[in-house]
Design a protein around this motif. Sequence first.
Motif, PDB file in Angstrom:
ATOM      1  N   ALA A 242       1.000  -1.295   0.002  1.00  0.00           N
ATOM      2  CA  ALA A 242       0.028   0.052   0.044  1.00  0.00           C
ATOM      3  C   ALA A 242       0.640   1.358  -0.039  1.00  0.00           C
ATOM      4  O   ALA A 242       0.409   2.218  -0.616  1.00  0.00           O
ATOM      5  N   SER A 243       1.986   1.157   0.674  1.00  0.00           N
ATOM      6  CA  SER A 243       2.944   2.520   0.706  1.00  0.00           C
ATOM      7  C   SER A 243       4.493   1.970   1.002  1.00  0.00           C
ATOM      8  O   SER A 243       4.616   1.422   2.164  1.00  0.00           O
ATOM      9  N   VAL A 244       5.326   2.201   0.186  1.00  0.00           N
ATOM     10  CA  VAL A 244       6.602   1.735   0.257  1.00  0.00           C
ATOM     11  C   VAL A 244       6.988   2.560   1.426  1.00  0.00           C
ATOM     12  O   VAL A 244       8.019   1.992   2.158  1.00  0.00           O
ATOM     13  N   ARG A 245       6.904   3.693   1.443  1.00  0.00           N
ATOM     14  CA  ARG A 245       7.184   4.760   2.539  1.00  0.00           C
ATOM     15  C   ARG A 245       6.842   4.245   3.970  1.00  0.00           C
ATOM     16  O   ARG A 245       7.738   3.936   5.001  1.00  0.00           O
ATOM     17  N   ASN A 246       5.810   3.324   4.158  1.00  0.00           N
ATOM     18  CA  ASN A 246       5.275   3.068   5.401  1.00  0.00           C
ATOM     19  C   ASN A 246       5.849   1.599   5.731  1.00  0.00           C
ATOM     20  O   ASN A 246       6.172   1.129   6.730  1.00  0.00           O
ATOM     21  N   LEU A 247       6.017   0.771   4.600  1.00  0.00           N
ATOM     22  CA  LEU A 247       6.839  -0.421   4.537  1.00  0.00           C
ATOM     23  C   LEU A 247       8.224  -0.352   4.921  1.00  0.00           C
ATOM     24  O   LEU A 247       8.926  -0.935   5.726  1.00  0.00           O
ATOM     25  N   ALA A 248       8.948   0.466   4.554  1.00  0.00           N
ATOM     26  CA  ALA A 248      10.297   0.954   4.783  1.00  0.00           C
ATOM     27  C   ALA A 248      10.438   1.273   6.076  1.00  0.00           C
ATOM     28  O   ALA A 248      11.379   0.641   6.977  1.00  0.00           O
ATOM     29  N   ALA A 249       9.640   2.080   6.653  1.00  0.00           N
ATOM     30  CA  ALA A 249       9.663   2.468   8.192  1.00  0.00           C
ATOM     31  C   ALA A 249       9.446   1.153   9.039  1.00  0.00           C
ATOM     32  O   ALA A 249      10.223   1.069  10.104  1.00  0.00           O
ATOM     33  N   TRP A 250       8.547   0.593   8.616  1.00  0.00           N
ATOM     34  CA  TRP A 250       8.066  -0.741   9.347  1.00  0.00           C
ATOM     35  C   TRP A 250       9.262  -1.899   9.219  1.00  0.00           C
ATOM     36  O   TRP A 250       9.690  -2.364  10.308  1.00  0.00           O
ATOM     37  N   LEU A 251      10.159  -1.750   8.172  1.00  0.00           N
ATOM     38  CA  LEU A 251      11.314  -2.624   8.170  1.00  0.00           C
ATOM     39  C   LEU A 251      12.228  -2.154   9.012  1.00  0.00           C
ATOM     40  O   LEU A 251      13.415  -2.640   8.628  1.00  0.00           O
ATOM     41  N   GLY A 252      12.224  -0.712   9.375  1.00  0.00           N
ATOM     42  CA  GLY A 252      13.487  -0.209   9.899  1.00  0.00           C
ATOM     43  C   GLY A 252      14.418   0.598   9.072  1.00  0.00           C
ATOM     44  O   GLY A 252      15.529   0.882   9.796  1.00  0.00           O
ATOM     45  N   ASN A 253      14.086   0.927   7.999  1.00  0.00           N
ATOM     46  CA  ASN A 253      14.917   1.657   7.010  1.00  0.00           C
ATOM     47  C   ASN A 253      13.941   3.031   6.641  1.00  0.00           C
ATOM     48  O   ASN A 253      13.789   3.092   5.546  1.00  0.00           O
ATOM     49  N   ALA A 254      13.475   3.577   7.565  1.00  0.00           N
ATOM     50  CA  ALA A 254      12.731   4.965   7.101  1.00  0.00           C
ATOM     51  C   ALA A 254      13.287   5.994   6.093  1.00  0.00           C
ATOM     52  O   ALA A 254      14.451   6.056   6.262  1.00  0.00           O
ATOM     53  N   LEU A 255      12.482   6.321   5.174  1.00  0.00           N
ATOM     54  CA  LEU A 255      12.902   7.218   4.080  1.00  0.00           C
ATOM     55  C   LEU A 255      12.740   8.424   4.484  1.00  0.00           C
ATOM     56  O   LEU A 255      11.921   9.036   5.356  1.00  0.00           O
ATOM     57  N   PRO A 256      13.574   9.403   3.998  1.00  0.00           N
ATOM     58  CA  PRO A 256      13.427  10.845   4.466  1.00  0.00           C
ATOM     59  C   PRO A 256      11.978  11.584   3.981  1.00  0.00           C
ATOM     60  O   PRO A 256      11.341  10.895   3.171  1.00  0.00           O
ATOM     61  N   ALA A 257      11.741  12.312   4.783  1.00  0.00           N
ATOM     62  CA  ALA A 257      10.300  13.088   4.603  1.00  0.00           C
ATOM     63  C   ALA A 257      10.284  13.466   3.072  1.00  0.00           C
ATOM     64  O   ALA A 257      11.204  13.877   2.465  1.00  0.00           O
ATOM     65  N   GLY A 258       9.246  13.322   2.568  1.00  0.00           N
ATOM     66  CA  GLY A 258       8.952  13.614   0.927  1.00  0.00           C
ATOM     67  C   GLY A 258       7.784  13.169   0.492  1.00  0.00           C
ATOM     68  O   GLY A 258       6.888  12.697   1.432  1.00  0.00           O
ATOM     69  N   ASN A 259       7.513  13.343  -0.855  1.00  0.00           N
ATOM     70  CA  ASN A 259       6.723  12.712  -1.590  1.00  0.00           C
ATOM     71  C   ASN A 259       7.146  11.593  -2.197  1.00  0.00           C
ATOM     72  O   ASN A 259       8.262  11.136  -2.086  1.00  0.00           O
ATOM     73  N   GLY A 260       5.977  10.778  -2.972  1.00  0.00           N
ATOM     74  CA  GLY A 260       6.281   9.554  -3.466  1.00  0.00           C
ATOM     75  C   GLY A 260       6.493   8.330  -2.580  1.00  0.00           C
ATOM     76  O   GLY A 260       6.380   8.432  -1.351  1.00  0.00           O
ATOM     77  N   PHE A 261       6.741   7.320  -3.167  1.00  0.00           N
ATOM     78  CA  PHE A 261       7.317   5.973  -2.700  1.00  0.00           C
ATOM     79  C   PHE A 261       5.885   5.504  -1.892  1.00  0.00           C
ATOM     80  O   PHE A 261       6.068   5.092  -0.852  1.00  0.00           O
ATOM     81  N   GLY A 262       4.651   5.606  -2.784  1.00  0.00           N
ATOM     82  CA  GLY A 262       3.497   5.088  -2.367  1.00  0.00           C
ATOM     83  C   GLY A 262       3.228   3.714  -2.747  1.00  0.00           C
ATOM     84  O   GLY A 262       4.009   2.875  -2.425  1.00  0.00           O
ATOM     85  N   PRO A 263       2.201   3.442  -3.472  1.00  0.00           N
ATOM     86  CA  PRO A 263       1.958   2.020  -3.738  1.00  0.00           C
ATOM     87  C   PRO A 263       2.821   1.386  -4.868  1.00  0.00           C
ATOM     88  O   PRO A 263       3.217   2.012  -5.714  1.00  0.00           O
ATOM     89  N   LEU A 264       3.078   0.114  -4.423  1.00  0.00           N
ATOM     90  CA  LEU A 264       3.631  -0.679  -5.329  1.00  0.00           C
ATOM     91  C   LEU A 264       3.196  -2.049  -5.448  1.00  0.00           C
ATOM     92  O   LEU A 264       2.885  -2.681  -4.536  1.00  0.00           O
ATOM     93  N   SER A 265       3.189  -2.434  -6.846  1.00  0.00           N
ATOM     94  CA  SER A 265       2.860  -3.773  -7.253  1.00  0.00           C
ATOM     95  C   SER A 265       3.764  -4.445  -8.114  1.00  0.00           C
ATOM     96  O   SER A 265       4.307  -3.746  -8.855  1.00  0.00           O
ATOM     97  N   ILE A 266       4.249  -5.828  -7.780  1.00  0.00           N
ATOM     98  CA  ILE A 266       5.028  -6.449  -8.458  1.00  0.00           C
ATOM     99  C   ILE A 266       4.678  -7.909  -8.926  1.00  0.00           C
ATOM    100  O   ILE A 266       4.122  -8.669  -7.964  1.00  0.00           O
TER     101      ILE A 266
END
Length: 698
Positions: free
Chosen positions: A262-286
């Motif tokens: 749903a959100s790469v930004r939220n996923l990265a924070a959950w995995l312990g690699n929080a992204l810097p504040a900003g836009n983008g890095f939202g939904p991802l499907s592979i």
Amino acid sequence: MSRLIAIIVGIVVLLAAVIVAVPMLVPADVYKQRIVSLVKAQTGRDLSIGGNVGFSFFPRLAVKVENVSISNAPWAKDRDMASMREMRAALKVIPLFKGDVQIDSFALVDPVIHLEVKADGTPNWQFASAGSTPARTTPTTAPQGTGAPALRQLSLGDVSIENGTATYRNQKTGASLAFEKVNLDLALPSLDDPFTANGSLVWNNEALSLKLKANRPRALTEGGETPVELALKSSKINSTFNGAIRPFEGLKFAGNVTLDVASVRNLAAWLGNALPAGNGFGPLSIEGKASGGDGIYNFSDAKIGFDGMNATGSLAVNASGKRPFVKGRLAVDRIDANTYLASDGAASGGGGNGGGDAGWSNDPIDLSGLRAADADFTFSTHELLIKQIKIGESALALRLNNGVMNVDLTKLALYEGAGSGKLTLDGSQRVPQAAASFSIAGVSAAPLLTDAADFKRLDGKTALNFAVQTVGQSQRQMVGNLGGKGEVKFTNGAIKGVNVAQLIRNVGQGALTGWNSGGSQDTDFSELGGTFTIDKGILTNNDLKMLSPLVRLSGNGTADLPNRSLSYHINPKLAATLEGQGGSADAKGLEIPLIIEGPWSAPKFRPDLEAMLKNPNATIDQIKNLKGGGGKEMLKGLLGGGAKTETPSGTGTTGTTGTTTGTGATGTDTTGTGPTGTGSPTQEQPKPADQLKKLFGG
């Protein structure tokens, strides 16, 4: 034969009697020691039972053990590999006589399990081989006279884990995981039959549900791989995998995968690699084929959706280093770079009527997001959007290393034209830096300038070459530090909403303000352009040239980009010919220098009297020598002058005697005769400079 059958039946009855009687005759401590001996024999580990042991036969052989723990490998961090508040097991009776343990049901209550991999790759769940007894570990508490038959097989029926905790550490790779509230239902008919797991757990405060099927569990216990079907679901990530996996000693896998985030930004924070504040890095499907291990993951035949963009191609991710490294080759339907650019809140300038002039934004520009990962990408796209600029079918190579992004646009379709360019954004330092160089031709100027700067005053085909660079922490700073050089040429176009001839005629009646001073009609031209340099945000041009049917124009000046203002000297020449577009720039005509200065949204126009006064006779000679009846009539038409009616000779109205001669936009005054007599004494001839000042209201 009947006798043999009778003997067999007798043995079965006897065994049944023994099995029924043993639980009533043998003390519970004997059971403990027997279980401890079996575990020691099978694993080489020490089993501790701190609570009660319950044993029953009907309807099946069942064991209930409290406060159980099993020791860890000598090199492991935790003392116990596993411990639990309660363990319940029900065994099939007959296989015990063959030395096999077939567990009909098995339950662990509040288990704590620590899995660990040594630096040399040895896992702590690697036990002594089944049936072997480690040196100097002979069971001493087994009942005298009984042998401890080796277990040749392990079978788990209905197995459950209730409220479990599990940790995983890998000294070789540095990986570390911890799971809580593990509730699983497991099934393992045998080590050679599929193992299944269904349940849920909590990791990093996030609940996950999972389904797992491993076809060859024995291979896992031996460090091998097995075909696996896996489904993982949570609010952060949904994923399925169908392939082969080796889960320990560094996860390795290969198979078909689907991934929805749903959100790469939220996923990265959950995995312990929080992204810097900003836009983008939202939904991802592979969706595609995936393989990986030791932090390196590859996707091929991939279909990727990311932040509203859709792509196909290949992708590789190396997450084993300090920063993730992403490499790929993708065909993208649309790339919207604005998604990753911090909002600058800048107001646009130079609109259809001059536009607003709210100034450049002081909001911080943050390029630190470029330090989140390194990348090497080759893109092809049908559309690239940067701010309001729309770039058509293009090919680009993007390289991102340590916060510095280099974009090489090898193919660039831009507003009916084409070209190439390079762009560099440097977010590696505290103060962002940027550089760009482009070469384009055949571009339609009107939509490009409208989208790039909301400027709607120019139309035509454009050829543009420039190279610029800047540094700054805000849009205002970047504009103020802009430097570079370039060349621009517009052909077969028009200055929209400005009639240069009308502008000159109007300016002859005084200084004017705003682009509408030139009326509402356009000025067509065959060529308009020049070269420029930029230093500290000041654009300087010394060779401006415009060719059109009735106007030839040259000029020079500056554009103060930080302050959004102009200071220009132009020399429009009103040609005494109606030659078609493309006529010579030095065609004979009336040249009237003008000054354009002030804010570019509403500049002021006035005659450059200082320049004209340097050689006033030359200007007057131009007027006299213009063809078509002399300069007077052309001035009247182009500059809006009207000749006064001549006063008949000999008639005086002022009571003065003398002659005044003036040539200008108001016509020619002739002699007058006063009431005291007739005479014609002539006054001093006015200077040409005075005539020019009078002509232009100076």
